[in-house]
Design a protein around this motif. Structure first.
Motif, short mmCIF file in Angstrom:
data_model
loop_
_atom_site.label_atom_id
_atom_site.label_comp_id
_atom_site.label_asym_id
_atom_site.label_seq_id
_atom_site.Cartn_x
_atom_site.Cartn_y
_atom_site.Cartn_z
N SER A 80 58.67 17.55 22.51
CA SER A 80 57.82 18.60 23.07
C SER A 80 58.21 19.98 22.53
O SER A 80 57.34 20.80 22.20
CB SER A 80 57.93 18.59 24.60
OG SER A 80 57.17 19.64 25.17
N LYS B 211 56.97 20.41 18.93
CA LYS B 211 55.55 20.74 18.87
C LYS B 211 55.31 22.19 19.27
O LYS B 211 54.44 22.85 18.70
CB LYS B 211 54.77 19.80 19.79
CG LYS B 211 54.76 18.35 19.33
CD LYS B 211 54.01 17.44 20.29
CE LYS B 211 53.99 16.01 19.79
NZ LYS B 211 53.27 15.10 20.72
N TRP C 135 56.11 24.48 16.37
CA TRP C 135 55.03 24.51 15.38
C TRP C 135 53.93 25.48 15.80
O TRP C 135 53.46 26.29 15.00
CB TRP C 135 54.45 23.10 15.20
CG TRP C 135 53.25 23.06 14.30
CD1 TRP C 135 51.94 23.06 14.67
CD2 TRP C 135 53.26 23.04 12.86
NE1 TRP C 135 51.13 23.04 13.57
CE2 TRP C 135 51.91 23.03 12.45
CE3 TRP C 135 54.27 23.03 11.91
CZ2 TRP C 135 51.55 23.00 11.10
CZ3 TRP C 135 53.90 23.01 10.57
CH2 TRP C 135 52.57 23.00 10.18
N LYS C 136 53.54 25.42 17.07
CA LYS C 136 52.51 26.33 17.58
C LYS C 136 52.98 27.78 17.48
O LYS C 136 52.20 28.67 17.11
CB LYS C 136 52.17 25.99 19.03
CG LYS C 136 51.46 24.66 19.21
CD LYS C 136 51.19 24.38 20.69
CE LYS C 136 50.51 23.04 20.89
NZ LYS C 136 50.26 22.76 22.33
N ASP D 108 50.51 13.22 7.81
CA ASP D 108 50.16 13.05 9.21
C ASP D 108 49.41 14.27 9.74
O ASP D 108 49.64 15.39 9.29
CB ASP D 108 51.40 12.81 10.07
CG ASP D 108 52.08 11.50 9.75
OD1 ASP D 108 51.36 10.49 9.59
OD2 ASP D 108 53.32 11.47 9.66
N THR D 109 48.54 14.03 10.70
CA THR D 109 47.76 15.13 11.28
C THR D 109 48.38 15.68 12.56
O THR D 109 47.88 16.67 13.10
CB THR D 109 46.32 14.67 11.58
OG1 THR D 109 46.36 13.54 12.45
CG2 THR D 109 45.60 14.29 10.29
N GLU D 110 49.43 15.06 13.05
CA GLU D 110 50.12 15.58 14.22
C GLU D 110 51.60 15.21 14.15
O GLU D 110 51.98 14.28 13.43
CB GLU D 110 49.50 15.05 15.51
CG GLU D 110 49.55 13.55 15.65
CD GLU D 110 48.84 13.06 16.91
OE1 GLU D 110 49.40 12.17 17.58
OE2 GLU D 110 47.76 13.58 17.22
N ILE D 111 52.40 15.96 14.89
CA ILE D 111 53.84 15.71 14.91
C ILE D 111 54.11 14.45 15.72
O ILE D 111 53.66 14.32 16.86
CB ILE D 111 54.58 16.92 15.53
CG1 ILE D 111 54.36 18.16 14.67
CG2 ILE D 111 56.07 16.62 15.65
CD1 ILE D 111 54.90 19.44 15.29
N ARG D 112 54.86 13.54 15.12
CA ARG D 112 55.11 12.26 15.76
C ARG D 112 56.62 12.04 15.96
O ARG D 112 57.44 12.76 15.40
CB ARG D 112 54.53 11.12 14.93
CG ARG D 112 53.01 11.24 14.71
CD ARG D 112 52.49 10.08 13.89
NE ARG D 112 51.07 10.22 13.62
CZ ARG D 112 50.10 9.85 14.44
NH1 ARG D 112 50.42 9.30 15.62
NH2 ARG D 112 48.84 9.99 14.12
N LEU E 36 45.35 20.78 7.04
CA LEU E 36 44.77 20.33 8.30
C LEU E 36 43.35 20.84 8.50
O LEU E 36 42.62 20.32 9.36
CB LEU E 36 45.65 20.76 9.47
CG LEU E 36 47.01 20.06 9.58
CD1 LEU E 36 47.83 20.69 10.71
CD2 LEU E 36 46.85 18.56 9.82
N TYR F 195 57.33 16.88 8.94
CA TYR F 195 55.90 16.85 9.30
C TYR F 195 55.08 17.65 8.29
O TYR F 195 54.00 17.21 7.87
CB TYR F 195 55.72 17.43 10.70
CG TYR F 195 54.28 17.73 11.05
CD1 TYR F 195 53.33 16.71 11.12
CD2 TYR F 195 53.88 19.04 11.31
CE1 TYR F 195 52.01 17.00 11.44
CE2 TYR F 195 52.57 19.33 11.64
CZ TYR F 195 51.63 18.30 11.70
OH TYR F 195 50.32 18.58 12.01
N LYS G 64 50.70 23.10 5.00
CA LYS G 64 50.31 22.04 5.92
C LYS G 64 49.11 22.48 6.75
O LYS G 64 48.15 21.70 6.93
CB LYS G 64 51.48 21.68 6.83
CG LYS G 64 51.18 20.59 7.85
CD LYS G 64 50.90 19.27 7.16
CE LYS G 64 50.73 18.15 8.16
NZ LYS G 64 50.54 16.84 7.48
#
Length: 223
Positions: free
Chosen positions: A136, A139, A142-143, A104-108, A165, A99, A161
């Motif tokens: 989940s 994500k 990452w936070k 990409d702008t979000e984790i997919r 963003l 990621y 990254k």
């Protein structure tokens, strides 16, 4: 970056209006700045810090449990395999790095699939429930990387990254020194080693850009 040649040129810049930085340092100034707690998360020697390549530690911290996968072979026989929590933690770490270097702008889900495949885990055989839980957790990791109260290490690629963003306008500074009349030209060296995150940042800049690279010297194939 190959900083040496540009620094030599800067010695002859009597007005001092040329600034040489790596993407890491630009992102560091913009995202971390003087936040000492976040800064410590960049140091792998910080006591109590869970390194994002310490897979056993990650598995324990995020309460990852082993999961069972299985399926049916062409001959009709069935197979099953138990995936250890440590292997899942490795897959999640890879997913986060995938990621971080993407545009990409979000984790997919595709980032997680890439991580699972790198770990040798057949993603197609994982249940939807287990996949959703793993995504989940990815994500949340990452936070936690940017939460100064959490003990998860913040890596350089994550930092760049995060900088991307923010949709930075480097002509007005944003990690660079802002000169009196603004920043006019972005000289980007070693462009052949840029990942998608960096390429997106450079492309979005509205100032004049000079991009230099040689595909024959590409050494960052993993990007």
């Amino acid at each position: 970056y190959s900083r040496g040649p540009v620094k030599k040129l800067c010695k002859f810049n009597k007005f001092g209006n040329v600034e040489v930085r790596t993407w890491d340092s630009v992102a560091y100034r913009a995202i971390i700045g003087k936040n000492e707690r976040l800064s410590k998360k960049m140091d792998s020697n910080t006591d109590g810090l869970i390194l994002n390549n310490n897979y056993a530690g990650l598995a324990e911290n995020y309460s990852l449990d082993s999961i069972s996968v299985g399926g049916t072979r062409e001959d009709g026989s069935t197979w099953s395999e138990n995936i250890e929590a440590r292997s899942l933690a490795y897959a999640l770490s890879v997913a986060l790095n995938q990621y971080a270097i993407s545009d990409d702008t979000e984790i997919r889900g595709r980032h997680l699939v890439a991580g699972l495949e790198r770990a040798g885990i057949p993603s197609s055989e994982i249940s939807k429930e287990d996949f959703a839980k793993l995504l989940s957790t990815t994500k949340q990791m990452w936070k936690d990387g940017f939460d100064e109260k959490k003990d998860l290490q913040l890596s350089r690629s994550w930092l760049v990254k995060a900088y991307g963003l923010t949709n930075p306008d480097m002509s007005t500074g944003h990690g660079m020194d802002k000169h009196m009349d603004g920043n006019d030209v972005l000289f980007f060296d070693e462009a052949q080693d840029a990942n998608s995150t960096i390429s997106k940042i450079v492309t979005a800049q509205k100032m004049q850009k000079v991009i230099v690279g040689d595909s024959n010297q590409a050494i960052m194939e993993f990007r």
